[in-house]
Design a protein around this motif. Structure first.
Motif, short mmCIF file in Angstrom:
data_model
loop_
_atom_site.label_atom_id
_atom_site.label_comp_id
_atom_site.label_asym_id
_atom_site.label_seq_id
_atom_site.Cartn_x
_atom_site.Cartn_y
_atom_site.Cartn_z
N PHE A 1 0.83 -1.20 0.00
CA PHE A 1 0.00 0.00 0.00
C PHE A 1 0.87 1.25 0.00
O PHE A 1 0.60 2.20 -0.74
CB PHE A 1 -0.93 -0.01 1.21
CG PHE A 1 -1.77 1.24 1.32
CD1 PHE A 1 -2.84 1.44 0.46
CD2 PHE A 1 -1.48 2.20 2.27
CE1 PHE A 1 -3.61 2.59 0.55
CE2 PHE A 1 -2.23 3.36 2.37
CZ PHE A 1 -3.30 3.55 1.51
N GLN A 2 1.89 1.29 0.84
CA GLN A 2 2.77 2.45 0.90
C GLN A 2 3.49 2.65 -0.42
O GLN A 2 3.65 3.79 -0.88
CB GLN A 2 3.80 2.28 2.02
CG GLN A 2 3.21 2.41 3.40
CD GLN A 2 4.23 2.12 4.49
OE1 GLN A 2 5.28 1.55 4.24
NE2 GLN A 2 3.91 2.52 5.71
N GLY A 3 3.92 1.57 -1.05
CA GLY A 3 4.59 1.68 -2.34
C GLY A 3 3.65 2.20 -3.42
O GLY A 3 4.04 3.00 -4.26
N THR A 4 2.42 1.73 -3.39
CA THR A 4 1.43 2.18 -4.36
C THR A 4 1.13 3.67 -4.18
O THR A 4 1.07 4.43 -5.15
CB THR A 4 0.13 1.37 -4.22
OG1 THR A 4 0.44 -0.01 -4.38
CG2 THR A 4 -0.89 1.79 -5.26
N VAL A 5 0.96 4.09 -2.94
CA VAL A 5 0.70 5.51 -2.66
C VAL A 5 1.89 6.36 -3.10
O VAL A 5 1.72 7.42 -3.72
CB VAL A 5 0.37 5.73 -1.17
CG1 VAL A 5 0.35 7.21 -0.82
CG2 VAL A 5 -0.96 5.09 -0.83
N ALA A 6 3.09 5.91 -2.80
CA ALA A 6 4.29 6.65 -3.19
C ALA A 6 4.39 6.77 -4.71
O ALA A 6 4.75 7.83 -5.24
CB ALA A 6 5.54 5.98 -2.63
N ALA A 7 4.06 5.70 -5.43
CA ALA A 7 4.12 5.73 -6.88
C ALA A 7 3.09 6.69 -7.47
O ALA A 7 3.38 7.45 -8.39
CB ALA A 7 3.92 4.32 -7.44
N VAL A 8 1.88 6.67 -6.94
CA VAL A 8 0.82 7.55 -7.43
C VAL A 8 1.17 9.01 -7.15
O VAL A 8 1.03 9.88 -8.02
CB VAL A 8 -0.54 7.17 -6.81
CG1 VAL A 8 -1.60 8.23 -7.09
CG2 VAL A 8 -0.99 5.81 -7.33
N VAL A 9 1.65 9.29 -5.95
CA VAL A 9 2.03 10.67 -5.60
C VAL A 9 3.17 11.16 -6.47
O VAL A 9 3.16 12.28 -6.97
CB VAL A 9 2.38 10.77 -4.10
CG1 VAL A 9 3.02 12.11 -3.77
CG2 VAL A 9 1.14 10.57 -3.26
N SER A 10 4.17 10.30 -6.69
CA SER A 10 5.31 10.73 -7.52
C SER A 10 4.88 10.98 -8.96
O SER A 10 5.35 11.93 -9.59
CB SER A 10 6.43 9.70 -7.46
OG SER A 10 6.05 8.49 -8.09
N ASN A 11 3.99 10.15 -9.50
CA ASN A 11 3.50 10.38 -10.85
C ASN A 11 2.69 11.67 -10.93
O ASN A 11 2.78 12.41 -11.92
CB ASN A 11 2.66 9.20 -11.32
CG ASN A 11 3.52 8.02 -11.71
OD1 ASN A 11 4.61 8.19 -12.24
ND2 ASN A 11 3.03 6.83 -11.45
N PHE A 12 1.89 11.94 -9.91
CA PHE A 12 1.12 13.18 -9.89
C PHE A 12 2.04 14.39 -9.84
O PHE A 12 1.85 15.36 -10.59
CB PHE A 12 0.17 13.18 -8.69
CG PHE A 12 -0.59 14.46 -8.51
CD1 PHE A 12 -1.62 14.79 -9.38
CD2 PHE A 12 -0.27 15.34 -7.50
CE1 PHE A 12 -2.32 15.98 -9.23
CE2 PHE A 12 -0.95 16.52 -7.34
CZ PHE A 12 -1.98 16.84 -8.21
N LEU A 13 3.04 14.35 -8.97
CA LEU A 13 3.98 15.48 -8.88
C LEU A 13 4.77 15.65 -10.17
O LEU A 13 5.04 16.77 -10.59
CB LEU A 13 4.92 15.27 -7.69
CG LEU A 13 4.27 15.37 -6.32
CD1 LEU A 13 5.27 15.03 -5.23
CD2 LEU A 13 3.67 16.74 -6.10
N PHE A 14 5.13 14.55 -10.81
CA PHE A 14 5.85 14.64 -12.07
C PHE A 14 4.98 15.27 -13.15
O PHE A 14 5.47 16.03 -13.99
CB PHE A 14 6.33 13.26 -12.51
CG PHE A 14 7.19 13.29 -13.74
CD1 PHE A 14 8.51 13.71 -13.67
CD2 PHE A 14 6.68 12.91 -14.97
CE1 PHE A 14 9.30 13.75 -14.80
CE2 PHE A 14 7.46 12.95 -16.10
CZ PHE A 14 8.77 13.37 -16.02
#
Length: 74
Positions: A8-21
């Protein structure tokens, strides 16, 4: 094997990083009078400051993180 919490933490981190990018192009609009090189330099500076903040906020040592990466690849 990853636990559900780590997944879950990895998924949230990936989604947030893609959004920020995806918002990265807005950074240049806010710095309109600057040249492309100056904007790129500010991006690098902000990325380094963010990385220092993230590492210090999570209390992760760089050496420990490198050992973790080495151990997971073998």
């Amino acid at each position: 094997m990853l636990t559900t919490n780590q997944t879950f933490q990895g998924t949230v981190a990936a989604v947030v990083s893609n959004f920020l990018f995806s918002l990265l192009f807005l950074f240049g609009l806010f710095m309109q009078p600057l040249s492309g090189t100056q904007v790129a330099s500010w991006r690098v500076l902000m990325m380094l400051l963010s990385l220092v903040f993230l590492v210090s906020a999570t209390n992760v040592s760089v050496g420990g993180f490198c050992l973790f990466l080495i151990n997971t690849n073998s």
